[in-house]
Design an enzyme around this catalytic site. Structure first.
Site, PDB file in Angstrom:
ATOM      1  N   HIS A   1     -26.407  36.341  32.004  1.00 19.71           N
ATOM      2  CA  HIS A   1     -26.027  35.630  33.102  1.00 19.71           C
ATOM      3  C   HIS A   1     -24.633  35.492  32.901  1.00 19.71           C
ATOM      4  CE1 HIS A   1     -25.966  32.383  36.135  1.00 19.71           C
ATOM      5  NE2 HIS A   1     -25.242  31.771  35.091  1.00 19.71           N
TER       6      HIS A   1
ATOM      7  N   THR B   1     -28.848  37.165  26.376  1.00 21.91           N
ATOM      8  CA  THR B   1     -28.501  38.218  25.817  1.00 21.91           C
ATOM      9  C   THR B   1     -26.976  39.044  26.212  1.00 21.91           C
ATOM     10  OG1 THR B   1     -29.932  39.248  27.285  1.00 21.91           O
ATOM     11  CG2 THR B   1     -30.624  39.346  24.986  1.00 21.91           C
ATOM     12  N   GLU B   2     -26.532  38.293  27.304  1.00 20.84           N
ATOM     13  CA  GLU B   2     -25.176  38.468  27.754  1.00 20.84           C
ATOM     14  C   GLU B   2     -24.606  37.165  28.477  1.00 20.84           C
ATOM     15  OE1 GLU B   2     -24.638  41.942  30.376  1.00 20.84           O
ATOM     16  OE2 GLU B   2     -25.926  43.469  28.895  1.00 20.84           O
ATOM     17  N   ASN B   3     -23.547  36.862  28.017  1.00 16.49           N
ATOM     18  CA  ASN B   3     -22.747  35.907  28.757  1.00 16.49           C
ATOM     19  C   ASN B   3     -21.268  35.919  28.524  1.00 16.49           C
ATOM     20  OD1 ASN B   3     -21.882  32.597  28.723  1.00 16.49           O
ATOM     21  ND2 ASN B   3     -22.786  33.511  30.540  1.00 16.49           N
TER      22      ASN B   3
END
Length: 585
Positions: A345, A413-415
């Protein structure tokens, strides 16, 4: 924010409608403006991430096969400034160096991806297995474990073997399901004794939409209205098959978990009193994250996708819906194939109802949704055009996952946030603010009861940013891409993120403010080191160009003028920072 060498490009079309929509609605009722001081649950895992094509380089080294990104990036005009990932960060040759950076950060985990064509050059297991590629990942995994850093491995981060694209049409073809399963099975066999967290796909939304609908990403196909749905259909089936393979053949002895990483922006209704806007905002999220999550958790596509795409397909005179369907057997096979959900996100949009034409020539994934995306110009946008800092949207999205999918185990897992400029200011105060606010909204979500177990900052290093090339930087560590050795320099956000990890949260206001001050003090000396290195590099370039009478004026500008301006900017920023700190003391 400190002065920067270039200003980010803003959206050409920005509307502000009914800013009362910033009020919390539906499942999140607390004030999104307040900061919560407190700590994360014991055992919460902090990490950083990367992907193979973006960081490894060594694109044709030691028997690696071509990927669709190798081929796509070599086509003129596809990537900003015609950049490629050929060498990127040279991560293939810098395992010890990069694991050392992770140790310095005190990471609990590191998320990376395995390059399918590095292990299986053609993508077909029976053709050839590249043992040198196997050895590279063995070395990386072993170094991580020796440093007490848990590896989280992504099997597919967009780098499909080119051979499979040319022979079968890539993810448009159902045969990818079996080929991907064979690749995954090889990874379980060779690495599974040490890997406990597997991610099948990273952000399949981008693979489907940008690879097969808009053509912005490899393989660059523009199959409007059908390509994205067909690619996604096969990806979901491939994910389910790999989960079942692990479940039946490896889980009992390896005791690992298999999940998928889905990206999703939050969609907030422009007018929370308008039912059509509320439905449009829900539709936005369902067409994004729900497209993949709903089949995996509930066995079928979101009803709103089936309704809207089916109705528009009929209006276009088609006999069947452009959205493929799952058979009853496939629904039961796919449902429940997720031990944990990876959530990527970055940003949020305001959403309002918009009726799009339904003619066959105008059909696309975007027009199927019947909505418009809007932004508030007051939202910070330090880098990528699409990335506005809207922390409260993160909490909303996490609560949406909890309510829609039975509160699954979540790993973020992604920010992260980028900057877009010709040279990078190491004192990245805007990134510190982004991490501070977004991780705090995640802490609030955990207090809401959301089952978040870990957080992955995106990304460890500056790297190749797909169609944007090297013009955008997401890294905690600056990489000097002009230097053949690709040296890394810590940005201020390294020190700040390290403090969050060490404290497992935010102890109190005074201490957190102190972290920021110390991080800025540290980065000013890093700026001076980088400036000195750039001066040496510039001097070397001048000598080279003096001896090359055929050098163009443009090369002179990019090789000398830009680095020199950047060096001066860095030095001036460092002096300015020291002046401010002395005045404050």
């Amino acid at each position: 924010m400190l002065p920067r060498c270039a200003i980010s490009v803003c959206h050409v079309f920005v509307l502000v409608l009914c800013l009362s929509s910033a009020e919390d609605f539906d499942w999140t009722k607390n004030d999104h403006g307040s900061f919560y001081y407190g700590t994360f649950p014991a055992g919460f895992s902090w990490g950083a991430g990367s992907s193979a094509y973006q960081t490894e380089g060594a694109w044709d080294t030691d028997g690696k096969g071509l990927s669709i990104w190798d081929v796509f990036s070599h086509k003129k005009g596809k990537i900003q400034q015609n950049d490629t990932g050929d060498s990127s960060c040279e991560g293939y040759h810098k395992i010890k160096d990069d694991v050392g950076l992770m140790k310095e950060l005190k990471l609990n985990h590191y998320r990376f991806s395995i390059s399918w064509p590095r292990l299986i050059p053609t993508g077909i297991k029976s053709d050839h297995i590249n043992e040198k590629g196997i050895q590279y990942y063995n070395d990386l995994i072993d170094h991580l474990l020796e440093s007490k850093i848990t590896p989280i491995v992504t099997l597919y981060h967009w780098d499909l073997p080119q051979f499979l694209q040319e022979r079968y049409g890539g993810w448009q073809n159902i045969s990818m399901v079996n080929h991907f399963n064979e690749f995954a099975n090889l990874c379980f066999e060779r690495f599974g004794n040490r890997i406990k967290y597997w991610v099948t796909f990273n952000n399949p939304w981008s693979v489907a939409v940008e690879g097969y609908e808009t053509g912005e990403h490899a393989p660059g196909l523009r199959l409007r209205g059908t390509g994205a749905y067909k690619a996604a259909h096969h990806i979901i089936k491939a994910h389910a098959k790999v989960w079942h393979t692990y479940d039946t053949q490896w889980r009992a002895k390896q005791k690992g978990l298999v999940g998928i990483s889905l990206s999703g922006d939050w969609g907030e209704p422009v007018d929370i009193t308008n039912q059509k806007d509320i439905e449009a905002a829900e539709r936005y999220v369902q067409f994004y994250l729900g497209w993949f999550a709903t089949p995996i958790f509930h066995g079928d596509y979101p009803q709103v996708m089936k309704d809207f795409i089916g109705r528009k397909s009929v209006q276009q005179g088609l006999g069947t819906s452009r959205l493929p369907s799952f058979s009853p057997q496939e629904k039961s096979y796919i449902k429940g194939t997720c031990d944990f959900l990876g959530v990527g996100h970055f940003t949020t949009r305001y959403i309002t109802q918009k009726n799009n034409p339904s003619g066959r020539s105008s059909s696309s994934y975007f027009t199927d949704r019947d909505l418009a995306e809007l932004v508030d110009p007051r939202w910070p946008d330090p880098g990528s055009e699409w990335l506005y800092a809207v922390p409260w949207g993160f909490r909303r999205l996490l609560n949406f996952v909890k309510s829609q999918y039975g509160n699954p185990m979540i790993y973020v897992t992604e920010n992260g946030v980028s900057e877009k400029m010709l040279c990078t200011e190491l004192c990245d105060d805007w990134r510190i603010q982004y991490f501070k606010d977004y991780t705090n909204e995640m802490l609030k979500a955990i207090k809401d009861g959301v089952n978040v177990k870990g957080y992955t900052a995106w990304s460890l290093l500056d790297k190749f940013e797909w169609d944007e090339g090297y013009s955008e930087r997401f890294g905690l560590y600056y990489v000097d891409f002009r230097n053949k050795n690709k040296p890394r320099y810590p940005k201020a956000s390294v020190q700040f993120y390290k403090r969050i990890i060490s404290s497992n949260g935010f102890p109190n206001q005074r201490e957190v403010e102190n972290w920021r001050r110390k991080a800025v003090e540290t980065c000013s000396s890093s700026n001076q080191l980088l400036a000195a290195e750039e001066q040496r590099s510039t001097a070397a370039n001048i000598l080279r160009l003096i001896h090359d009478p055929l050098t163009s004026h443009m090369e002179m500008v990019t090789e000398i003028v830009v680095p020199t301006v950047c060096t001066l900017s860095i030095l001036l920023s460092a002096v300015f920072l020291m002046f401010l700190l002395r005045r404050r003391n």
